[in-house]
Design a protein around this motif. Structure first.
Motif, PDB file in Angstrom:
ATOM      1  N   ALA A   1       0.697  -1.305  -0.098  1.00  0.00           N
ATOM      2  CA  ALA A   1      -0.269  -0.082   0.072  1.00  0.00           C
ATOM      3  C   ALA A   1       0.870   1.202   0.035  1.00  0.00           C
ATOM      4  O   ALA A   1       0.503   2.268  -0.608  1.00  0.00           O
ATOM      5  CB  ALA A   1      -0.921  -0.029   1.284  1.00  0.00           C
ATOM      6  N   ALA A   2       1.838   1.385   0.939  1.00  0.00           N
ATOM      7  CA  ALA A   2       2.700   2.389   0.781  1.00  0.00           C
ATOM      8  C   ALA A   2       3.679   2.796  -0.379  1.00  0.00           C
ATOM      9  O   ALA A   2       3.687   3.868  -0.848  1.00  0.00           O
ATOM     10  CB  ALA A   2       3.770   2.286   1.885  1.00  0.00           C
ATOM     11  N   LEU A   3       4.003   1.509  -1.097  1.00  0.00           N
ATOM     12  CA  LEU A   3       4.635   1.702  -2.407  1.00  0.00           C
ATOM     13  C   LEU A   3       3.648   2.248  -3.684  1.00  0.00           C
ATOM     14  O   LEU A   3       4.146   2.856  -4.442  1.00  0.00           O
ATOM     15  CB  LEU A   3       5.184   0.234  -2.780  1.00  0.00           C
ATOM     16  N   GLN A   4       2.414   1.856  -3.640  1.00  0.00           N
ATOM     17  CA  GLN A   4       1.592   2.488  -4.452  1.00  0.00           C
ATOM     18  C   GLN A   4       1.255   3.678  -4.294  1.00  0.00           C
ATOM     19  O   GLN A   4       1.134   4.543  -5.351  1.00  0.00           O
ATOM     20  CB  GLN A   4       0.163   1.764  -4.362  1.00  0.00           C
ATOM     21  N   GLY A   5       1.298   4.247  -3.189  1.00  0.00           N
ATOM     22  CA  GLY A   5       0.940   5.834  -3.236  1.00  0.00           C
ATOM     23  C   GLY A   5       2.484   6.512  -3.226  1.00  0.00           C
ATOM     24  O   GLY A   5       2.362   7.859  -3.165  1.00  0.00           O
ATOM     25  N   LEU A   6       3.528   5.743  -2.529  1.00  0.00           N
ATOM     26  CA  LEU A   6       4.851   6.325  -2.512  1.00  0.00           C
ATOM     27  C   LEU A   6       4.850   7.623  -1.957  1.00  0.00           C
ATOM     28  O   LEU A   6       5.487   8.728  -2.240  1.00  0.00           O
ATOM     29  CB  LEU A   6       5.377   6.579  -4.038  1.00  0.00           C
ATOM     30  N   LYS A   7       4.213   7.547  -0.611  1.00  0.00           N
ATOM     31  CA  LYS A   7       4.246   8.600   0.352  1.00  0.00           C
ATOM     32  C   LYS A   7       5.232   8.345   1.391  1.00  0.00           C
ATOM     33  O   LYS A   7       5.226   7.463   2.009  1.00  0.00           O
ATOM     34  CB  LYS A   7       2.792   8.532   0.986  1.00  0.00           C
ATOM     35  N   ALA A   8       6.161   9.215   1.356  1.00  0.00           N
ATOM     36  CA  ALA A   8       7.362   9.135   2.250  1.00  0.00           C
ATOM     37  C   ALA A   8       7.069   8.548   3.754  1.00  0.00           C
ATOM     38  O   ALA A   8       7.698   7.741   4.290  1.00  0.00           O
ATOM     39  CB  ALA A   8       8.341  10.361   2.227  1.00  0.00           C
TER      40      ALA A   8
ATOM     41  N   ALA B   1       6.455   1.550   7.015  1.00  0.00           N
ATOM     42  CA  ALA B   1       6.180   0.153   6.435  1.00  0.00           C
ATOM     43  C   ALA B   1       7.632  -0.520   6.638  1.00  0.00           C
ATOM     44  O   ALA B   1       7.724  -1.554   6.669  1.00  0.00           O
ATOM     45  CB  ALA B   1       5.721   0.288   5.024  1.00  0.00           C
ATOM     46  N   PHE B   2       8.619   0.285   6.153  1.00  0.00           N
ATOM     47  CA  PHE B   2      10.044  -0.284   6.120  1.00  0.00           C
ATOM     48  C   PHE B   2      11.007  -0.041   7.338  1.00  0.00           C
ATOM     49  O   PHE B   2      10.810   0.941   7.884  1.00  0.00           O
ATOM     50  CB  PHE B   2      10.789   0.476   4.918  1.00  0.00           C
ATOM     51  N   ALA B   3      11.726  -0.949   7.725  1.00  0.00           N
ATOM     52  CA  ALA B   3      12.874  -0.673   8.464  1.00  0.00           C
ATOM     53  C   ALA B   3      13.766   0.170   7.997  1.00  0.00           C
ATOM     54  O   ALA B   3      13.830   0.469   6.693  1.00  0.00           O
ATOM     55  CB  ALA B   3      13.722  -2.233   8.818  1.00  0.00           C
ATOM     56  N   SER B   4      14.537   0.936   8.968  1.00  0.00           N
ATOM     57  CA  SER B   4      15.562   1.814   8.581  1.00  0.00           C
ATOM     58  C   SER B   4      16.548   1.483   7.598  1.00  0.00           C
ATOM     59  O   SER B   4      17.179   2.064   6.883  1.00  0.00           O
ATOM     60  CB  SER B   4      15.896   2.577   9.618  1.00  0.00           C
ATOM     61  N   ASN B   5      16.973   0.214   7.679  1.00  0.00           N
ATOM     62  CA  ASN B   5      17.969  -0.421   6.982  1.00  0.00           C
ATOM     63  C   ASN B   5      17.753  -1.503   6.116  1.00  0.00           C
ATOM     64  O   ASN B   5      18.165  -2.415   5.728  1.00  0.00           O
ATOM     65  CB  ASN B   5      18.915  -1.142   7.759  1.00  0.00           C
ATOM     66  N   VAL B   6      16.259  -1.229   5.787  1.00  0.00           N
ATOM     67  CA  VAL B   6      15.666  -2.439   4.851  1.00  0.00           C
ATOM     68  C   VAL B   6      16.357  -2.630   3.395  1.00  0.00           C
ATOM     69  O   VAL B   6      17.104  -1.805   2.995  1.00  0.00           O
ATOM     70  CB  VAL B   6      14.282  -1.953   4.233  1.00  0.00           C
ATOM     71  N   VAL B   7      16.707  -3.773   3.108  1.00  0.00           N
ATOM     72  CA  VAL B   7      17.442  -4.635   1.894  1.00  0.00           C
ATOM     73  C   VAL B   7      16.267  -4.670   0.871  1.00  0.00           C
ATOM     74  O   VAL B   7      15.383  -5.473   0.942  1.00  0.00           O
ATOM     75  CB  VAL B   7      18.020  -5.687   2.203  1.00  0.00           C
ATOM     76  N   TRP B   8      16.221  -3.939  -0.059  1.00  0.00           N
ATOM     77  CA  TRP B   8      15.417  -3.953  -1.354  1.00  0.00           C
ATOM     78  C   TRP B   8      16.268  -4.566  -2.435  1.00  0.00           C
ATOM     79  O   TRP B   8      17.462  -3.843  -2.970  1.00  0.00           O
ATOM     80  CB  TRP B   8      15.050  -2.521  -1.670  1.00  0.00           C
ATOM     81  N   HIS B   9      16.155  -5.646  -3.043  1.00  0.00           N
ATOM     82  CA  HIS B   9      16.752  -6.287  -3.957  1.00  0.00           C
ATOM     83  C   HIS B   9      15.952  -6.810  -5.105  1.00  0.00           C
ATOM     84  O   HIS B   9      14.937  -7.661  -5.120  1.00  0.00           O
ATOM     85  CB  HIS B   9      17.518  -7.733  -3.507  1.00  0.00           C
ATOM     86  N   MET B  10      16.133  -6.087  -6.388  1.00  0.00           N
ATOM     87  CA  MET B  10      15.398  -6.394  -7.496  1.00  0.00           C
ATOM     88  C   MET B  10      16.333  -7.163  -8.511  1.00  0.00           C
ATOM     89  O   MET B  10      17.566  -6.619  -8.710  1.00  0.00           O
ATOM     90  CB  MET B  10      14.814  -5.060  -8.293  1.00  0.00           C
ATOM     91  N   PHE B  11      15.914  -8.047  -9.308  1.00  0.00           N
ATOM     92  CA  PHE B  11      16.731  -8.897 -10.125  1.00  0.00           C
ATOM     93  C   PHE B  11      16.765  -8.061 -11.598  1.00  0.00           C
ATOM     94  O   PHE B  11      15.918  -7.257 -11.587  1.00  0.00           O
ATOM     95  CB  PHE B  11      16.152 -10.428 -10.392  1.00  0.00           C
ATOM     96  N   GLY B  12      17.704  -8.449 -12.394  1.00  0.00           N
ATOM     97  CA  GLY B  12      17.952  -7.888 -13.455  1.00  0.00           C
ATOM     98  C   GLY B  12      19.167  -7.187 -13.820  1.00  0.00           C
ATOM     99  O   GLY B  12      19.689  -6.711 -13.191  1.00  0.00           O
ATOM    100  N   PRO B  13      19.432  -6.811 -15.244  1.00  0.00           N
ATOM    101  CA  PRO B  13      20.517  -6.210 -15.649  1.00  0.00           C
ATOM    102  C   PRO B  13      20.556  -4.782 -15.761  1.00  0.00           C
ATOM    103  O   PRO B  13      19.527  -3.989 -16.306  1.00  0.00           O
ATOM    104  CB  PRO B  13      20.785  -6.436 -17.155  1.00  0.00           C
ATOM    105  N   PRO B  14      21.212  -4.127 -14.416  1.00  0.00           N
ATOM    106  CA  PRO B  14      20.933  -2.511 -14.106  1.00  0.00           C
ATOM    107  C   PRO B  14      21.283  -1.696 -15.263  1.00  0.00           C
ATOM    108  O   PRO B  14      20.728  -0.643 -15.412  1.00  0.00           O
ATOM    109  CB  PRO B  14      22.202  -2.446 -13.068  1.00  0.00           C
ATOM    110  N   ASP B  15      22.020  -1.938 -16.108  1.00  0.00           N
ATOM    111  CA  ASP B  15      22.301  -0.972 -17.436  1.00  0.00           C
ATOM    112  C   ASP B  15      21.147  -1.017 -18.329  1.00  0.00           C
ATOM    113  O   ASP B  15      21.149  -0.056 -19.203  1.00  0.00           O
ATOM    114  CB  ASP B  15      23.714  -1.354 -18.150  1.00  0.00           C
TER     115      ASP B  15
END
Length: 384
Positions: A257-264, A270-284
Motif C-alpha cells: 500500500a505504501a509503495l502504491q502511493g509512494l508517500k514518504a 512500512a520499512f525498517a530503516s536499513n531495509v534491503v531492497w533487491h530487484m533482479f535484472g541487468p542494471p544497465d
C-alpha cells in the motif's frame, strides 16, 4: 464443484484425548485441522504414516491426537521430504529425483523457449526427464542450493541460491524460488521463478551479445501463478487466526500500500530503516534493478519502475507465510513506456518482517528476460 475450506476440530479441553479424533475426507489442498491448544506449535507435533492414514501426536507423548484417514503425512509436513528431494537434485541423481514426483507431475519454468528449450511446461516423469535432457544440451552443470523453506500446508516456497556454467564454459549465477505443491506424498506441481537473463547472457558467450530475431517471434513462457481458497496453514492451534489477518501478512500488505502511493511517511512506517531492497535484472538496461539499502533508496527504485513501465495489472495472486516470512506470487503483464512494446512476467517476492513489524528485506525474484527485450526495442537487440 468449487472447493471450499472445511474446518476439522480436535477439542482436547487441556487433556489428552482417551481416543484419537477420527477425521474422514480431509483435503490437504484446502482443509484446516484446528487443535484447540494455543500454547502449542507445529514443533510440538509428530506426523506418522500408518498404512494409508496419518497419525498426529504430541512429540512428548505416545497418545494420538487425531487420525486422518487416507491422508499422507508428507502432505501435512512436506519440508523434510523436500530437503531429501533437493539433496538428490544437488547430487544430480535423476532416477532418485524422479521418485519424488507424482505420475502426473507438472513442472514449469519461465523463460524464452527458443533460447532455452527446457523452459516451458513439462508433464509427467517423462516430461521432467526431457527437461533435464534439454537443459544438459546447453548447461554443463548447475547447483541450486536451498536456503529457506516457507511452508504453509502442502505448499512450500523454496528459496534457492543458484550458479552454473554453460557448455562453452561461461559461468552464471542467480537465485530462484520453487513454488511446490505436495499431494499424496509426492511433488504434484513445481514452478521455477527466476531471472533467466543471466543464463541467456551466458549462453551467448557473455557481453557483448546479440539476441537474434526469430521467425516465430519471441517465445517467452510465463508461469501462471497458482491461487488457492485456503489462506492459512493446514494445522492451526487457535481458530481465531482464521478470521483475522496475521501480523506478517499485515506488514507485507502495508508495504504494498505504501509503495502504491509512494508517500514518504507511509513508506517509513512500512520499512525498517536499513531495509534491503533487491530487484533482479541487468542494471544497465533496467534502471530499477540491483540492491538498495534504506526506505528512500527503495522508493527511488519503485519510482523508476513506475516511470519506465505501465502495468496492465499488478496482481498478487497468492501469499503464503511462515513465522516472519511471506512469499507472494504476482502476475505482471505490462508495456515499456520507452518503446511501447509489451512484456509479461511472473514474480515471487520474499518479504522478511522484523520484530517491530516492519519490512526488513524484500527480494524480487522476477524474470526480466521479456522486460529487457521490450526495453531494448524488441528483437534483434544487442547488449554491450
Amino acid at each position: 464443484m468449487e472447493k471450499v475450506v472445511v474446518r476439522h476440530y480436535v477439542n482436547r479441553g487441556g487433556q489428552l484425548p482417551v481416543k484419537p479424533v477420527i477425521i474422514e475426507n480431509f483435503d490437504t489442498d484446502t482443509d484446516v485441522l484446528i487443535i484447540d491448544e494455543p500454547e502449542l506449535s507445529r514443533k510440538d507435533l509428530i506426523f506418522e504414516q500408518e498404512s494409508s492414514d496419518t497419525w498426529i501426536r504430541l512429540a512428548d507423548s505416545f497418545m494420538i491426537l487425531a487420525e486422518l484417514k487416507n491422508v499422507n503425512a508428507i502432505d501435512l509436513d512436506p519440508v523434510p521430504f523436500l530437503k531429501r528431494f533437493y539433496k538428490a537434485l544437488q547430487e544430480n541423481e535423476l532416477d532418485e529425483l524422479l521418485s519424488f514426483l507424482a505420475d502426473k507431475v507438472v513442472w514449469e519454468m519461465g523463460g524464452p523457449q527458443d533460447i532455452m528449450p527446457w523452459a516451458g511446461k513439462c508433464e509427467g516423469r517423462a516430461g521432467v526427464t526431457r527437461f533435464f535432457e534439454l537443459r544438459k544440451e546447453g548447461i554443463a552443470f548447475e547447483k541450486l542450493i536451498p536456503s529457506r523453506f516457507v511452508a504453509q500446508g502442502n505448499t512450500v516456497a523454496v528459496v534457492l541460491e543458484g550458479s552454473g556454467e554453460t557448455k562453452s564454459g561461461v559461468p552464471f549465477s542467480g537465485g530462484a524460488v520453487h513454488w511446490v505443491t505436495v499431494r499424496n506424498g509426492k511433488i504434484a506441481h513445481l514452478q521455477c521463478y527466476r531471472d533467466t537473463f543471466p543464463i541467456i547472457e551466458a549462453l551467448h558467450g557473455g557481453r557483448p551479445f546479440t539476441v537474434s530475431a526469430n521467425a516465430a517471434g519471441s517465445q517467452h513462457y510465463v508461469n501462471e501463478p497458482l491461487a488457492t481458497v485456503r489462506t492459512a496453514d493446514s494445522i492451526v492451534f487457535d481458530e481465531a487466526v482464521l478470521d483475522k489477518v496475521a501480523a506478517t501478512v499485515k506488514s507485507a500488505r502495508a508495504m504494498y500500500a505504501a509503495l502504491q502511493g509512494l508517500k514518504a511517511e507511509e513508506v517509513r512506517k512500512a520499512f525498517a530503516s536499513n531495509v534491503v531492497w533487491h530487484m533482479f535484472g541487468p542494471p544497465d538496461i533496467i534502471a530499477w534493478s540491483g540492491e538498495r539499502i534504506g526506505p528512500i533508496a527503495a522508493v527511488e527504485s519503485a519510482k523508476q519502475i513506475i516511470e519506465t513501465m505501465h502495468f496492465e495489472h499488478f496482481k498478487a495472486v497468492r501469499m503464503i507465510y511462515q513465522d516472519n516470512v511471506a512469499a507472494v506470487l504476482i502476475d505482471e503483464p505490462g508495456v515499456s513506456k520507452a518503446t511501447g512494446l509489451s512484456f509479461h512476467t511472473s514474480v515471487v517476492h520474499i518479504v522478511v518482517v522484523n520484530e517491530d513489524g516492519k519490512v526488513a528485506s524484500i527480494h524480487n525474484y522476477v524474470n526480466t528476460a521479456s522486460i529487457a527485450e521490450a526495453f531494448s526495442g524488441g528483437r534483434p537487440y544487442t547488449v554491450n
